[in-house]
Design a protein around this motif. Structure first.
Motif, PDB file in Angstrom:
ATOM      1  N   LEU A 137       0.818  -1.208   0.000  1.00  0.00           N
ATOM      2  CA  LEU A 137       0.000   0.000   0.000  1.00  0.00           C
ATOM      3  C   LEU A 137       0.855   1.261   0.000  1.00  0.00           C
ATOM      4  O   LEU A 137       1.920   1.302   0.628  1.00  0.00           O
ATOM      5  CB  LEU A 137      -0.907   0.025   1.228  1.00  0.00           C
ATOM      6  N   VAL A 138       0.350   2.276  -0.675  1.00  0.00           N
ATOM      7  CA  VAL A 138       0.927   3.618  -0.619  1.00  0.00           C
ATOM      8  C   VAL A 138      -0.217   4.591  -0.361  1.00  0.00           C
ATOM      9  O   VAL A 138      -1.191   4.628  -1.140  1.00  0.00           O
ATOM     10  CB  VAL A 138       1.652   3.996  -1.926  1.00  0.00           C
ATOM     11  N   VAL A 139      -0.138   5.352   0.716  1.00  0.00           N
ATOM     12  CA  VAL A 139      -1.171   6.324   1.060  1.00  0.00           C
ATOM     13  C   VAL A 139      -0.626   7.723   0.802  1.00  0.00           C
ATOM     14  O   VAL A 139       0.458   8.070   1.262  1.00  0.00           O
ATOM     15  CB  VAL A 139      -1.598   6.189   2.538  1.00  0.00           C
ATOM     16  N   ARG A 140      -1.375   8.504   0.050  1.00  0.00           N
ATOM     17  CA  ARG A 140      -0.932   9.862  -0.263  1.00  0.00           C
ATOM     18  C   ARG A 140      -2.154  10.761  -0.444  1.00  0.00           C
ATOM     19  O   ARG A 140      -3.292  10.305  -0.342  1.00  0.00           O
ATOM     20  CB  ARG A 140      -0.073   9.868  -1.534  1.00  0.00           C
ATOM     21  N   VAL A 141      -1.891  12.027  -0.728  1.00  0.00           N
ATOM     22  CA  VAL A 141      -2.955  12.983  -1.027  1.00  0.00           C
ATOM     23  C   VAL A 141      -2.791  13.428  -2.474  1.00  0.00           C
ATOM     24  O   VAL A 141      -1.702  13.821  -2.888  1.00  0.00           O
ATOM     25  CB  VAL A 141      -2.897  14.196  -0.071  1.00  0.00           C
ATOM     26  N   ASP A 142      -3.862  13.329  -3.255  1.00  0.00           N
ATOM     27  CA  ASP A 142      -3.867  13.714  -4.665  1.00  0.00           C
ATOM     28  C   ASP A 142      -4.895  14.802  -4.908  1.00  0.00           C
ATOM     29  O   ASP A 142      -5.898  14.892  -4.195  1.00  0.00           O
ATOM     30  CB  ASP A 142      -4.223  12.510  -5.545  1.00  0.00           C
ATOM     31  N   GLU A 143      -4.666  15.586  -5.954  1.00  0.00           N
ATOM     32  CA  GLU A 143      -5.665  16.554  -6.376  1.00  0.00           C
ATOM     33  C   GLU A 143      -6.679  15.900  -7.304  1.00  0.00           C
ATOM     34  O   GLU A 143      -6.319  15.069  -8.138  1.00  0.00           O
ATOM     35  CB  GLU A 143      -5.002  17.742  -7.078  1.00  0.00           C
ATOM     36  N   ALA A 144      -7.922  16.260  -7.157  1.00  0.00           N
ATOM     37  CA  ALA A 144      -8.983  15.695  -7.992  1.00  0.00           C
ATOM     38  C   ALA A 144      -8.897  16.252  -9.401  1.00  0.00           C
ATOM     39  O   ALA A 144      -8.942  17.466  -9.606  1.00  0.00           O
ATOM     40  CB  ALA A 144     -10.349  16.012  -7.385  1.00  0.00           C
ATOM     41  N   THR A 145      -8.752  15.354 -10.382  1.00  0.00           N
ATOM     42  CA  THR A 145      -8.814  15.764 -11.773  1.00  0.00           C
ATOM     43  C   THR A 145     -10.264  16.107 -12.117  1.00  0.00           C
ATOM     44  O   THR A 145     -11.183  15.777 -11.365  1.00  0.00           O
ATOM     45  CB  THR A 145      -8.332  14.636 -12.691  1.00  0.00           C
ATOM     46  N   PRO A 146     -10.504  16.765 -13.264  1.00  0.00           N
ATOM     47  CA  PRO A 146     -11.893  17.078 -13.621  1.00  0.00           C
ATOM     48  C   PRO A 146     -12.798  15.852 -13.662  1.00  0.00           C
ATOM     49  O   PRO A 146     -13.945  15.910 -13.203  1.00  0.00           O
ATOM     50  CB  PRO A 146     -11.747  17.724 -15.008  1.00  0.00           C
TER      51      PRO A 146
ATOM     52  N   PRO B  13     -12.852  20.464  -8.791  1.00  0.00           N
ATOM     53  CA  PRO B  13     -11.553  20.067  -9.355  1.00  0.00           C
ATOM     54  C   PRO B  13     -10.412  20.689  -8.556  1.00  0.00           C
ATOM     55  O   PRO B  13     -10.472  21.854  -8.147  1.00  0.00           O
ATOM     56  CB  PRO B  13     -11.597  20.625 -10.784  1.00  0.00           C
ATOM     57  N   GLY B  14      -9.378  19.901  -8.326  1.00  0.00           N
ATOM     58  CA  GLY B  14      -8.230  20.387  -7.561  1.00  0.00           C
ATOM     59  C   GLY B  14      -8.313  20.118  -6.077  1.00  0.00           C
ATOM     60  O   GLY B  14      -7.324  20.287  -5.363  1.00  0.00           O
ATOM     61  N   LEU B  15      -9.508  19.697  -5.584  1.00  0.00           N
ATOM     62  CA  LEU B  15      -9.627  19.370  -4.161  1.00  0.00           C
ATOM     63  C   LEU B  15      -8.673  18.226  -3.823  1.00  0.00           C
ATOM     64  O   LEU B  15      -8.545  17.267  -4.577  1.00  0.00           O
ATOM     65  CB  LEU B  15     -11.059  18.960  -3.833  1.00  0.00           C
ATOM     66  N   ARG B  16      -8.031  18.300  -2.689  1.00  0.00           N
ATOM     67  CA  ARG B  16      -7.076  17.273  -2.293  1.00  0.00           C
ATOM     68  C   ARG B  16      -7.831  16.115  -1.627  1.00  0.00           C
ATOM     69  O   ARG B  16      -8.601  16.315  -0.686  1.00  0.00           O
ATOM     70  CB  ARG B  16      -6.016  17.862  -1.363  1.00  0.00           C
ATOM     71  N   LEU B  17      -7.590  14.908  -2.143  1.00  0.00           N
ATOM     72  CA  LEU B  17      -8.320  13.717  -1.725  1.00  0.00           C
ATOM     73  C   LEU B  17      -7.371  12.683  -1.145  1.00  0.00           C
ATOM     74  O   LEU B  17      -6.224  12.559  -1.582  1.00  0.00           O
ATOM     75  CB  LEU B  17      -9.040  13.095  -2.921  1.00  0.00           C
TER      76      LEU B  17
END
Length: 255
Positions: free
Chosen positions: A185-194, A204-208
């Motif tokens: 597993l790898v846990v991270r925070v990503d930005e929401a693509t459109p 869009p761009g919200l960190r998930l």
């Protein structure tokens, strides 16, 4: 209906429907599809996509032969995923806890493998993988947007199997005899693509919260690589760590 620049028809219809049902009584019926399509100026496909999402979210309910009705909104509930000593999978874990898991399959097809997936699945660049893109719901509440890739030559039936219900891992076990033994597993925070923002109904761009997962079989061969992005209202995981058993003679790794 808001159709300002950057607003899709689906999002505009969904927003308008949410605003409307917030003023309606529980059990009140929505107008018919033709009436709503004419009112919003959209196709039936766009309208049904928006209504389907609200049904999955527990805001609306369809009754066959009668119509679509407003339901009691559910309070935000967390359904944490637990990662411990046994590889179970999302569907098995939630159903074992007594929850109802449903799935909307957004895409299911062959795509060229990207660099990260090729590394995780030990594939050559340019090989085809089966890409499965799903929205997962727990008790009607949207939980995650998941992209899972599997080697197409090893699991060809995954290209046409119905994954709207049931567990992918159960299917692999029943159809191919796969027994999972490891989950990296790898846990991270990503930005929401459109696209992700549209399906999770966020900006869009919200960190998930994002969890990458590579599962392996008993021979330690990679089986599937997936990335789950969680809806912000129920982003929660739990981890359980255990010390290694004592080595022969009473010595431990730490010693």
């Amino acid at each position: 209906m808001d159709l300002s620049p950057g607003t899709s028809k689906y999002r505009a219809v969904r927003s308008s429907l949410l605003e409307r049902i917030s003023t309606m009584a529980i059990g009140e019926q929505l107008p018919s599809e033709p009436v709503l399509c004419e009112e919003f100026g959209v196709s039936r496909i766009t309208l049904r996509h928006a209504v389907d999402g609200l049904v999955q979210d527990g805001r609306l309910a369809r009754e066959h032969g009668r119509g679509t009705f407003v339901t009691q909104p559910q309070d935000d509930v967390h359904y944490p995923e637990r990662f411990a000593d046994v590889v179970t999978g999302f569907h098995r874990q939630q159903t074992a806890a007594g929850h109802v898991v449903t799935t909307r399959v957004l895409r299911q097809g062959l795509v060229p493998v990207d660099d990260e997936t090729a590394r995780q699945l030990d594939l050559a660049p340019g090989e085809a993988v089966i890409e499965l893109v799903r929205l997962r719901y727990v008790n009607g509440q949207l939980h995650q947007y998941v992209v899972t890739c599997l080697p197409s030559t090893r699991f060809p039936d995954c290209l046409t199997a119905d994954f709207t219900t049931g567990s992918l891992y159960d299917f692999l076990h029943e159809r191919y005899g796969v027994a999972l033994s490891r989950n990296d597993l790898v846990v991270r925070v990503d930005e929401a693509t459109p696209e992700i923002a549209l399906n999770l109904d966020v900006e869009p761009g919200l960190r998930l919260l994002c969890i990458g997962s590579t599962v392996f079989d008993a021979a330690d061969a990679p089986v599937a690589f997936g990335v789950a992005r969680h809806a912000p209202d129920n982003s929660e995981i739990t981890l359980s760590l255990r010390t290694a058993p004592p080595a022969r003679g009473g010595m431990t790794d730490a010693q």
